[in-house]
Scaffold this motif. Structure first.
Motif, PDB file in Angstrom:
ATOM      1  N   ALA A  40       0.924  -1.192   0.086  1.00  0.00           N
ATOM      2  CA  ALA A  40       0.084   0.017   0.122  1.00  0.00           C
ATOM      3  C   ALA A  40       0.887   1.266   0.022  1.00  0.00           C
ATOM      4  O   ALA A  40       2.051   1.120   0.385  1.00  0.00           O
ATOM      5  CB  ALA A  40      -0.710  -0.038   1.226  1.00  0.00           C
ATOM      6  N   PRO A  41       0.444   2.355  -0.458  1.00  0.00           N
ATOM      7  CA  PRO A  41       1.194   3.614  -0.468  1.00  0.00           C
ATOM      8  C   PRO A  41       1.730   3.990   0.856  1.00  0.00           C
ATOM      9  O   PRO A  41       1.076   3.974   1.861  1.00  0.00           O
ATOM     10  CB  PRO A  41       0.141   4.708  -0.752  1.00  0.00           C
ATOM     11  N   GLY A  42       3.143   4.100   0.961  1.00  0.00           N
ATOM     12  CA  GLY A  42       3.619   4.627   2.235  1.00  0.00           C
ATOM     13  C   GLY A  42       3.877   3.669   2.981  1.00  0.00           C
ATOM     14  O   GLY A  42       4.178   3.831   4.191  1.00  0.00           O
ATOM     15  N   LYS A  43       3.651   2.329   2.662  1.00  0.00           N
ATOM     16  CA  LYS A  43       4.004   1.161   3.672  1.00  0.00           C
ATOM     17  C   LYS A  43       4.874  -0.152   3.074  1.00  0.00           C
ATOM     18  O   LYS A  43       5.028   0.194   1.769  1.00  0.00           O
ATOM     19  CB  LYS A  43       2.432   0.255   4.039  1.00  0.00           C
ATOM     20  N   GLU A  88      -8.782  -1.498   3.413  1.00  0.00           N
ATOM     21  CA  GLU A  88      -7.645  -1.511   3.797  1.00  0.00           C
ATOM     22  C   GLU A  88      -6.832  -2.618   2.885  1.00  0.00           C
ATOM     23  O   GLU A  88      -5.737  -2.929   3.136  1.00  0.00           O
ATOM     24  CB  GLU A  88      -7.553  -1.799   5.326  1.00  0.00           C
ATOM     25  N   ASP A  89      -7.594  -3.152   2.071  1.00  0.00           N
ATOM     26  CA  ASP A  89      -7.005  -4.335   1.181  1.00  0.00           C
ATOM     27  C   ASP A  89      -6.407  -3.501  -0.201  1.00  0.00           C
ATOM     28  O   ASP A  89      -5.743  -4.116  -0.949  1.00  0.00           O
ATOM     29  CB  ASP A  89      -7.960  -5.215   0.503  1.00  0.00           C
ATOM     30  N   THR A  90      -6.511  -2.272  -0.099  1.00  0.00           N
ATOM     31  CA  THR A  90      -6.038  -1.263  -1.311  1.00  0.00           C
ATOM     32  C   THR A  90      -4.707  -1.551  -1.271  1.00  0.00           C
ATOM     33  O   THR A  90      -3.839  -1.230  -0.313  1.00  0.00           O
ATOM     34  CB  THR A  90      -6.703   0.117  -1.372  1.00  0.00           C
ATOM     35  N   VAL A 111      -4.991  -3.006  -6.897  1.00  0.00           N
ATOM     36  CA  VAL A 111      -6.259  -3.345  -6.470  1.00  0.00           C
ATOM     37  C   VAL A 111      -6.717  -2.070  -5.586  1.00  0.00           C
ATOM     38  O   VAL A 111      -6.036  -1.679  -4.539  1.00  0.00           O
ATOM     39  CB  VAL A 111      -6.343  -4.751  -5.445  1.00  0.00           C
ATOM     40  N   THR A 112      -7.913  -1.537  -6.000  1.00  0.00           N
ATOM     41  CA  THR A 112      -8.554  -0.795  -5.210  1.00  0.00           C
ATOM     42  C   THR A 112      -9.943  -0.851  -4.689  1.00  0.00           C
ATOM     43  O   THR A 112     -10.650  -1.019  -5.461  1.00  0.00           O
ATOM     44  CB  THR A 112      -8.668   0.980  -5.907  1.00  0.00           C
ATOM     45  N   VAL A 113     -10.076  -0.704  -3.291  1.00  0.00           N
ATOM     46  CA  VAL A 113     -11.471  -0.989  -2.894  1.00  0.00           C
ATOM     47  C   VAL A 113     -11.957   0.454  -2.199  1.00  0.00           C
ATOM     48  O   VAL A 113     -11.463   0.842  -1.161  1.00  0.00           O
ATOM     49  CB  VAL A 113     -11.134  -2.052  -1.818  1.00  0.00           C
ATOM     50  N   SER A 114     -13.101   0.730  -2.851  1.00  0.00           N
ATOM     51  CA  SER A 114     -13.625   1.935  -2.374  1.00  0.00           C
ATOM     52  C   SER A 114     -14.721   1.741  -1.116  1.00  0.00           C
ATOM     53  O   SER A 114     -15.251   0.622  -1.248  1.00  0.00           O
ATOM     54  CB  SER A 114     -14.481   2.661  -3.436  1.00  0.00           C
TER      55      SER A 114
END
Length: 115
Positions: A40-43, A88-90, A111-114
């Protein structure tokens, strides 16, 4: 030369499902362990699921009961079925194979989960 190509990512609403695929070229797939990672971004990149050459599986706690890793050796392809997706799966999801002390990575699929 071994190449991995992931596919199946996309945008989905929370609670939805996606199936990721990892197609592997070469003739080492059936003897390889296959892992799915995500970042994930930043992780940091984290291990999500593992399937051994013998078919044994393991999952990180946060996806247990929602994600299923599988493999189809004749098709040289591994899958990650993701159900009940959460925001949070994004992440970008990566496929990795390990064999004979070597590892190979795919290019990743978003993968993007809205919510």
């Amino acid at each position: 030369q071994v190449q991995l190509v992931e596919s199946g990512g996309g945008l989905v609403q929370a609670g939805g499902s996606l199936r990721l695929s990892c197609a592997v070229s070469g003739n080492i797939f059936r003897i390889s362990e296959v892992d799915w990672y995500r970042q994930a971004p930043g992780k940091q990149r984290e291990l999500v699921a593992v399937i051994t050459s013998g078919g044994n599986t393991n999952y990180r706690d946060s996806v247990k009961g929602r994600f299923t890793i599988s493999r189809d050796n004749p098709k040289n392809t591994a899958y990650l079925q993701m159900n009940s997706l959460k925001p949070e799966d994004t992440a970008v999801y990566y496929c990795r194979i390990g064999v004979r002390a070597q590892e190979y990575w795919g290019q990743g699929t978003q993968v993007t989960v809205s919510s």
